[in-house]
Design a protein around this motif. Structure first.
Motif, PDB file in Angstrom:
ATOM      1  N   MET A 183      26.979  71.285 -19.017  1.00 41.61           N
ATOM      2  CA  MET A 183      26.573  70.632 -20.256  1.00 41.61           C
ATOM      3  C   MET A 183      26.406  69.140 -20.033  1.00 41.61           C
ATOM      4  O   MET A 183      27.193  68.523 -19.305  1.00 41.61           O
ATOM      5  N   ASP A 184      25.383  68.568 -20.644  1.00 40.03           N
ATOM      6  CA  ASP A 184      25.208  67.120 -20.507  1.00 40.03           C
ATOM      7  C   ASP A 184      26.154  66.383 -21.455  1.00 40.03           C
ATOM      8  O   ASP A 184      26.818  66.992 -22.306  1.00 40.03           O
ATOM      9  N   LEU A 185      26.227  65.072 -21.321  1.00 41.21           N
ATOM     10  CA  LEU A 185      27.179  64.281 -22.093  1.00 41.21           C
ATOM     11  C   LEU A 185      26.878  64.277 -23.585  1.00 41.21           C
ATOM     12  O   LEU A 185      27.775  64.094 -24.405  1.00 41.21           O
ATOM     13  N   SER A 186      25.622  64.502 -23.927  1.00 38.71           N
ATOM     14  CA  SER A 186      25.258  64.492 -25.340  1.00 38.71           C
ATOM     15  C   SER A 186      25.636  65.780 -26.058  1.00 38.71           C
ATOM     16  O   SER A 186      25.556  65.857 -27.282  1.00 38.71           O
ATOM     17  N   GLN A 187      26.024  66.812 -25.298  1.00 35.59           N
ATOM     18  CA  GLN A 187      26.360  68.136 -25.816  1.00 35.59           C
ATOM     19  C   GLN A 187      25.162  68.823 -26.471  1.00 35.59           C
ATOM     20  O   GLN A 187      25.319  69.720 -27.292  1.00 35.59           O
ATOM     21  N   ARG A 188      23.967  68.423 -26.079  1.00 35.87           N
ATOM     22  CA  ARG A 188      22.758  69.031 -26.627  1.00 35.87           C
ATOM     23  C   ARG A 188      22.052  69.939 -25.617  1.00 35.87           C
ATOM     24  O   ARG A 188      21.307  70.827 -26.021  1.00 35.87           O
ATOM     25  N   THR A 189      22.258  69.716 -24.338  1.00 36.09           N
ATOM     26  CA  THR A 189      21.548  70.472 -23.307  1.00 36.09           C
ATOM     27  C   THR A 189      22.542  71.192 -22.409  1.00 36.09           C
ATOM     28  O   THR A 189      23.512  70.592 -21.941  1.00 36.09           O
ATOM     29  N   VAL A 190      22.289  72.485 -22.179  1.00 34.73           N
ATOM     30  CA  VAL A 190      23.125  73.278 -21.271  1.00 34.73           C
ATOM     31  C   VAL A 190      22.220  73.976 -20.263  1.00 34.73           C
ATOM     32  O   VAL A 190      21.047  74.248 -20.532  1.00 34.73           O
ATOM     33  N   LYS A 191      22.795  74.262 -19.103  1.00 31.68           N
ATOM     34  CA  LYS A 191      22.072  74.942 -18.043  1.00 31.68           C
ATOM     35  C   LYS A 191      23.020  75.893 -17.333  1.00 31.68           C
ATOM     36  O   LYS A 191      24.186  75.574 -17.109  1.00 31.68           O
ATOM     37  N   ARG A 192      22.531  77.089 -17.030  1.00 34.23           N
ATOM     38  CA  ARG A 192      23.317  78.044 -16.239  1.00 34.23           C
ATOM     39  C   ARG A 192      23.101  77.720 -14.772  1.00 34.23           C
ATOM     40  O   ARG A 192      21.972  77.718 -14.276  1.00 34.23           O
ATOM     41  N   LEU A 216      16.582  85.556 -17.531  1.00 32.75           N
ATOM     42  CA  LEU A 216      15.537  84.635 -17.081  1.00 32.75           C
ATOM     43  C   LEU A 216      15.566  83.297 -17.815  1.00 32.75           C
ATOM     44  O   LEU A 216      14.882  82.353 -17.417  1.00 32.75           O
ATOM     45  N   THR A 217      16.340  83.194 -18.908  1.00 30.94           N
ATOM     46  CA  THR A 217      16.523  81.896 -19.573  1.00 30.94           C
ATOM     47  C   THR A 217      17.606  81.122 -18.843  1.00 30.94           C
ATOM     48  O   THR A 217      18.761  81.549 -18.815  1.00 30.94           O
ATOM     49  N   ARG A 218      17.250  80.000 -18.264  1.00 36.79           N
ATOM     50  CA  ARG A 218      18.183  79.245 -17.421  1.00 36.79           C
ATOM     51  C   ARG A 218      18.744  78.004 -18.115  1.00 36.79           C
ATOM     52  O   ARG A 218      19.863  77.587 -17.833  1.00 36.79           O
ATOM     53  N   GLY A 219      17.964  77.381 -19.019  1.00 33.61           N
ATOM     54  CA  GLY A 219      18.435  76.177 -19.692  1.00 33.61           C
ATOM     55  C   GLY A 219      17.854  76.053 -21.083  1.00 33.61           C
ATOM     56  O   GLY A 219      16.712  76.458 -21.338  1.00 33.61           O
ATOM     57  N   VAL A 220      18.643  75.505 -22.014  1.00 32.63           N
ATOM     58  CA  VAL A 220      18.193  75.308 -23.393  1.00 32.63           C
ATOM     59  C   VAL A 220      18.694  73.964 -23.913  1.00 32.63           C
ATOM     60  O   VAL A 220      19.676  73.407 -23.415  1.00 32.63           O
ATOM     61  N   GLN A 221      18.022  73.453 -24.940  1.00 30.06           N
ATOM     62  CA  GLN A 221      18.390  72.185 -25.570  1.00 30.06           C
ATOM     63  C   GLN A 221      18.422  72.359 -27.083  1.00 30.06           C
ATOM     64  O   GLN A 221      17.487  72.901 -27.677  1.00 30.06           O
ATOM     65  N   LEU A 222      19.508  71.931 -27.718  1.00 33.56           N
ATOM     66  CA  LEU A 222      19.609  71.963 -29.171  1.00 33.56           C
ATOM     67  C   LEU A 222      18.851  70.774 -29.754  1.00 33.56           C
ATOM     68  O   LEU A 222      19.120  69.613 -29.402  1.00 33.56           O
ATOM     69  N   LEU A 223      17.920  71.047 -30.638  1.00 31.85           N
ATOM     70  CA  LEU A 223      17.231  70.004 -31.380  1.00 31.85           C
ATOM     71  C   LEU A 223      17.933  69.828 -32.723  1.00 31.85           C
ATOM     72  O   LEU A 223      18.818  70.606 -33.090  1.00 31.85           O
ATOM     73  N   ASP A 224      17.543  68.816 -33.489  1.00 36.69           N
ATOM     74  CA  ASP A 224      18.162  68.597 -34.792  1.00 36.69           C
ATOM     75  C   ASP A 224      17.931  69.796 -35.692  1.00 36.69           C
ATOM     76  O   ASP A 224      16.804  70.303 -35.802  1.00 36.69           O
ATOM     77  N   SER A 225      18.990  70.257 -36.313  1.00 41.04           N
ATOM     78  CA  SER A 225      18.842  71.366 -37.261  1.00 41.04           C
ATOM     79  C   SER A 225      18.307  70.835 -38.581  1.00 41.04           C
ATOM     80  O   SER A 225      18.358  69.629 -38.859  1.00 41.04           O
TER      81      SER A 225
END
Length: 453
Positions: A59-68, A192-201
């Motif tokens: 997880m990145d420092l912003s807690q918005r992006t994660v990657k397996r 097959l999904t390796r990484g995702v990013q949370l955008l503003d809800s």
């Protein structure tokens, strides 16, 4: 890895022990009010939970992006706070890795992630978490999970979950979510999904909120005709109808079905594959047979041969091996087509013992089996098949399912979870009327008592 899926014990929220001291809050956990049907967007941004996540998640420092970082599982994540009814969770796919089967799993949980020990998270959201009370999730169709796509999903006041891809219309995903209690977002960065990013809800505007069940638009999930991969989802509604139409247009009755010939090392003598005889092993063991449990449209001609009527549009044609396959055991099969047009074959592996199934449990579309509690992974042969074609399949110790067609290697087709016994299964489509297990071969360096587990 163990031989079976372990139903993990969670803390407190699943009636288990309380978390260890390192996982406790320094103060009494906050008690959240039940979500209201007309909830408002929280002033706090929706982020990933900082600590409760799968072992493969970075997880990145912003807690918005994660990657397996590796494998295809152990990548369950949660939101940092409960969401409101009609709060639209927006997720961008940032990384895709095409060698795996299956894709993103999305849903909600009424269990506070802060009270779940991350060390005890299971490998999979489906079926491991959804088999527990308070967890709801489904798999997205693979063809929708492309890099750059923005997936938005929300739950309405009736507990129905809707999703949309980019700017498409919202579609019903699943239902049955309990909205009378706080709900956290559940995202499994699977396959097959390796990484995702949370955008503003954002809240879904009142005039855009679904008033009834919205059926998926078939065109939006229609399979590319050149893509052989089967979606591990309930959302693919077009494949079965397309194939049924083919059967109606070109259905031909070949008459009485006869077993395939077993002479001359099982190789058909035609211009396409008569040369493959020298590429097959000189001797194949014949102990591997078809299981007695099979689809309703299948007839067992002998222990090694199954058949289906060529003119039937109903394709309840799933068949299984009689036992789990061994590690590095190569299985050779031969197809027969009932007309001049080409047919196709789906194939895969499952941890489900066929003996626990009934023929009525086996659907026309094998993708609907994904919601069962076992592991299922499948694909379709990428090329058109003709009568007499020979295919081989093997799952190696790395969990790679390899295939060859008429002696030509097609390489790795699937990466599967080989931590437990796996049965092979096949589905006969189009003009394919018979399938025969020619035999199997185990390399001498492999212990034949070592199942794919």
């Amino acid at each position: 890895m163990g031989a079976q899926i372990t139903r993990n014990t969670f803390y407190d929220s699943l009636n288990g022990p309380l978390p260890a001291a390192s996982h406790r809050f320094p103060h009494k956990p906050k008690r959240y009010l039940s979500i209201q049907p007309c909830g408002h967007l929280s002033s706090f941004p929706l982020l990933f939970h900082p600590s409760t996540k799968g072992s493969q998640i970075i997880m990145d420092l912003s807690q918005r992006t994660v990657k397996r970082q590796a494998s295809f599982c152990n990548a369950i994540t949660f939101s940092n706070r409960p969401i409101a009814v009609y709060e639209q969770v927006r997720l961008k796919i940032t990384k895709k890795q095409c060698c795996w089967s299956g894709a993103l799993r999305l849903g909600f949980t009424s269990k506070d992630p802060s009270r779940i020990n991350p060390d005890n998270l299971p490998k999979y959201a489906c079926p491991d978490l959804v088999s527990q009370s308070g967890f709801w999730a489904k798999a997205l169709p693979e063809e929708l999970c492309n890099e750059g796509n923005v997936i938005s999903f929300c739950v309405d006041k009736k507990g129905r979950v809707f999703y949309r891809i980019n700017n498409s219309k919202p579609m019903l995903f699943f239902s049955g979510v309990h909205v009378g209690e706080p709900l956290w977002v559940l995202i499994d960065v699977y396959g097959l999904t390796r990484g995702v990013q949370l955008l503003d809800s954002e809240m879904v505007p009142l005039d855009l909120r679904p008033r009834s069940f919205t059926a998926p638009q078939r065109a939006s999930v229609r399979r590319n005709s050149h893509d052989p991969r089967l979606t591990i989802s309930l959302c693919d509604l077009s494949l079965q109808q397309q194939e049924m139409q083919l059967e109606e247009d070109e259905g031909e009755d070949e008459g009485r079905l006869q077993p395939l010939s077993t002479t001359s090392c099982h190789v058909p003598q035609n211009s396409q594959n008569s040369q493959q005889c020298s590429l097959l092993p000189g001797h194949l063991d014949t102990d591997l047979q078809f299981h007695t449990v099979h689809g309703l449209q299948i007839t067992e001609l002998d222990k090694h041969t199954v058949a289906r009527p060529d003119h039937r549009s109903d394709e309840r044609t799933l068949v299984f091996t009689s036992r789990p396959i061994y590690c590095s055991e190569t299985v050779f099969v031969k197809v027969k087509a009932g007309s001049t047009r080409a047919g196709s074959l789906s194939y895969g592996v499952t941890s489900c013992d066929p003996a626990t199934l009934r023929p009525s449990d086996l659907p026309s579309n094998p993708e609907s089996l994904v919601d069962r509690k076992e592991f299922w992974a499948m694909r379709r042969v990428a090329v058109q098949l003709h009568s007499g074609d020979i295919l081989s399949f093997v799952v190696n110790s790395e969990g790679e399912l390899m295939m060859s067609h008429n002696g030509n290697s097609a390489g790795m087709q699937l990466c599967v979870d080989n931590s437990r016994p796996l049965w092979m299964f096949y589905g006969l489509h189009g003009s394919i009327t018979q399938l025969r297990i020619l035999g199997k071969l185990i390399f001498p360096c492999v212990d034949p008592h070592h199942l794919v587990s």
